[in-house]
Design a protein around this motif. Structure first.
Motif, PDB file in Angstrom:
ATOM      1  N   SER A 259       0.783  -1.336   0.076  1.00  0.00           N
ATOM      2  CA  SER A 259       0.026  -0.068   0.087  1.00  0.00           C
ATOM      3  C   SER A 259       0.917   1.388   0.070  1.00  0.00           C
ATOM      4  CB  SER A 259      -0.927   0.079   1.291  1.00  0.00           C
ATOM      5  OG  SER A 259      -0.153  -0.016   2.186  1.00  0.00           O
ATOM      6  N   PRO A 260       0.556   2.365  -0.761  1.00  0.00           N
ATOM      7  CA  PRO A 260       1.270   3.508  -0.758  1.00  0.00           C
ATOM      8  C   PRO A 260       1.346   4.192   0.538  1.00  0.00           C
ATOM      9  CG  PRO A 260      -1.017   4.039  -1.830  1.00  0.00           C
ATOM     10  CD  PRO A 260      -0.666   2.410  -1.510  1.00  0.00           C
ATOM     11  N   PRO A 261       2.260   5.011   0.949  1.00  0.00           N
ATOM     12  CA  PRO A 261       2.370   5.539   2.212  1.00  0.00           C
ATOM     13  C   PRO A 261       1.152   6.747   2.448  1.00  0.00           C
ATOM     14  CG  PRO A 261       3.883   6.463   0.644  1.00  0.00           C
ATOM     15  CD  PRO A 261       3.624   5.179   0.232  1.00  0.00           C
ATOM     16  N   GLU A 262       0.761   7.247   3.358  1.00  0.00           N
ATOM     17  CA  GLU A 262      -0.329   7.944   3.920  1.00  0.00           C
ATOM     18  C   GLU A 262       0.008   9.127   3.326  1.00  0.00           C
ATOM     19  OE1 GLU A 262      -2.082   7.749   7.385  1.00  0.00           O
ATOM     20  OE2 GLU A 262      -2.547   5.681   7.317  1.00  0.00           O
ATOM     21  N   LEU A 263      -0.564  10.201   2.855  1.00  0.00           N
ATOM     22  CA  LEU A 263      -0.269  11.607   2.526  1.00  0.00           C
ATOM     23  C   LEU A 263      -0.112  12.319   3.567  1.00  0.00           C
ATOM     24  CD1 LEU A 263      -2.381  12.115  -0.698  1.00  0.00           C
ATOM     25  CD2 LEU A 263       0.192  11.797  -0.597  1.00  0.00           C
ATOM     26  N   PRO A 264       0.736  13.223   3.989  1.00  0.00           N
ATOM     27  CA  PRO A 264       0.823  14.105   5.263  1.00  0.00           C
ATOM     28  C   PRO A 264      -0.635  14.866   5.129  1.00  0.00           C
ATOM     29  CG  PRO A 264       2.302  14.783   3.382  1.00  0.00           C
ATOM     30  CD  PRO A 264       1.859  13.587   2.867  1.00  0.00           C
ATOM     31  N   SER A 265      -0.958  15.077   6.375  1.00  0.00           N
ATOM     32  CA  SER A 265      -2.082  16.105   6.325  1.00  0.00           C
ATOM     33  C   SER A 265      -1.802  17.596   6.073  1.00  0.00           C
ATOM     34  CB  SER A 265      -2.691  15.774   7.793  1.00  0.00           C
ATOM     35  OG  SER A 265      -1.730  16.537   8.977  1.00  0.00           O
ATOM     36  N   GLU A 266      -0.546  18.017   6.584  1.00  0.00           N
ATOM     37  CA  GLU A 266      -0.026  19.352   6.011  1.00  0.00           C
ATOM     38  C   GLU A 266       0.854  19.174   4.940  1.00  0.00           C
ATOM     39  OE1 GLU A 266      -0.977  21.917   7.288  1.00  0.00           O
ATOM     40  OE2 GLU A 266      -2.651  21.248   8.647  1.00  0.00           O
ATOM     41  N   PRO A 267       0.603  19.844   3.939  1.00  0.00           N
ATOM     42  CA  PRO A 267       1.464  19.925   2.728  1.00  0.00           C
ATOM     43  C   PRO A 267       2.914  20.649   3.239  1.00  0.00           C
ATOM     44  CG  PRO A 267       0.037  21.736   2.467  1.00  0.00           C
ATOM     45  CD  PRO A 267      -0.472  21.100   3.557  1.00  0.00           C
ATOM     46  N   PRO A 268       4.132  20.122   2.620  1.00  0.00           N
ATOM     47  CA  PRO A 268       5.228  20.586   2.835  1.00  0.00           C
ATOM     48  C   PRO A 268       5.452  21.890   2.073  1.00  0.00           C
ATOM     49  CG  PRO A 268       5.539  19.168   1.279  1.00  0.00           C
ATOM     50  CD  PRO A 268       4.226  18.945   1.646  1.00  0.00           C
ATOM     51  N   GLY A 269       6.252  22.753   2.653  1.00  0.00           N
ATOM     52  CA  GLY A 269       6.296  24.395   2.236  1.00  0.00           C
ATOM     53  C   GLY A 269       5.472  25.306   2.868  1.00  0.00           C
ATOM     54  N   ARG A 270       5.292  26.328   2.247  1.00  0.00           N
ATOM     55  CA  ARG A 270       4.406  27.564   2.941  1.00  0.00           C
ATOM     56  C   ARG A 270       3.692  28.307   1.862  1.00  0.00           C
ATOM     57  NH1 ARG A 270       9.270  31.654   4.647  1.00  0.00           N
ATOM     58  NH2 ARG A 270       7.657  32.939   5.082  1.00  0.00           N
ATOM     59  N   ALA A 271       2.963  29.084   2.372  1.00  0.00           N
ATOM     60  CA  ALA A 271       2.102  30.222   1.534  1.00  0.00           C
ATOM     61  C   ALA A 271       2.532  31.597   2.315  1.00  0.00           C
ATOM     62  CB  ALA A 271       0.751  29.895   1.308  1.00  0.00           C
ATOM     63  N   LEU A 272       2.868  32.498   1.365  1.00  0.00           N
ATOM     64  CA  LEU A 272       2.849  33.916   1.907  1.00  0.00           C
ATOM     65  C   LEU A 272       1.934  34.649   2.329  1.00  0.00           C
ATOM     66  CD1 LEU A 272       6.098  34.822  -0.435  1.00  0.00           C
ATOM     67  CD2 LEU A 272       6.035  33.820   1.871  1.00  0.00           C
TER      68      LEU A 272
END
Length: 219
Positions: free
Chosen positions: A31-44
């Motif tokens: 099974s593929p790994p679970e996607l993180p609930s918070e995306p990496p990176g940021r929004a300005l």
């Protein structure tokens, strides 16, 4: 997930060639790994965007280029590879408005309405960079829209700005504005986040960002 995809593709090739009886990395077995609930990176934030764009000097060719480059990613949510692949002829007048046409991830050709401030920034950069382009024979409609100012390693000036150079440009002005670590993809995230906060639907933002799957926009 990316590494698993590579392994799965490799074993599918071996299976098709008859070298192995089954794919040990098949989705039925792994099974593929679970996607993180918070995306990496940021929004300005809007304030941080103003700080970032106030760094380059738009009265000089290099500053005008950096300003237009970052503004396109902030306003149209283009990927860095898409921005670097733009040509001068990508900007066109169509159906009573200025548009930007380019190939996106997957090879599809897409069109964006070009906001007035982005068009003005691109025009200002091309005007200031015109003399250098003429001398370097890197002008014309098929010429890359964003070009390196100097290239002493190969002396080939009729080439697009590399994605690595675009990353350095974003990092340079982020450091100058004391915004910390920032990548070109964070500018894309910023455009998408601002669009959602302004009340656009997931479907509308998906059309703007050219994502195939609306779940990506939601995440």
């Amino acid at each position: 997930a990316f590494k698993l995809s590579v392994v799965r593709s490799f074993f599918e090739y071996l299976k098709a060639a008859g070298a192995v009886p089954l794919n040990p990395a098949s989705t039925k077995l792994v099974s593929p790994p679970e996607l993180p609930s918070e995306p990496p990176g940021r929004a300005l934030s809007a304030k941080e965007v103003r700080y970032l764009l106030s760094g380059p000097d738009p009265s000089k060719p290099e500053g005008a280029r950096d300003y237009a480059l970052m503004l396109i990613m902030l306003r149209l949510s283009l990927r860095v590879s898409e921005v670097c692949s733009l040509r001068a002829s990508s900007v066109k007048w169509s159906h009573g408005r200025w548009t930007l046409r380019c190939r996106v991830k997957g090879g599809r050709e897409e069109v964006w309405p070009l906001p007035k401030d982005v068009k003005e920034a691109v025009d200002n950069y091309l005007r200031l960079d015109r003399k250098r382009r003429e001398i370097a024979h890197s002008d014309g409609g098929d010429a890359p829209l964003f070009q390196p100012g100097v290239n002493y390693r190969t002396l080939d000036f009729d080439k697009p700005l590399s994605t690595r150079m675009a990353q350095k440009i974003v990092k340079r002005w982020a450091d100058y504005s004391r915004l910390g670590d920032l990548s070109p993809h964070d500018l894309r995230r910023t455009a998408i986040t601002r669009a959602l906060e302004s009340g656009l639907s997931y479907r509308q933002v998906q059309m703007m960002s050219k994502h195939k799957d609306p779940k990506t926009v939601m995440r």
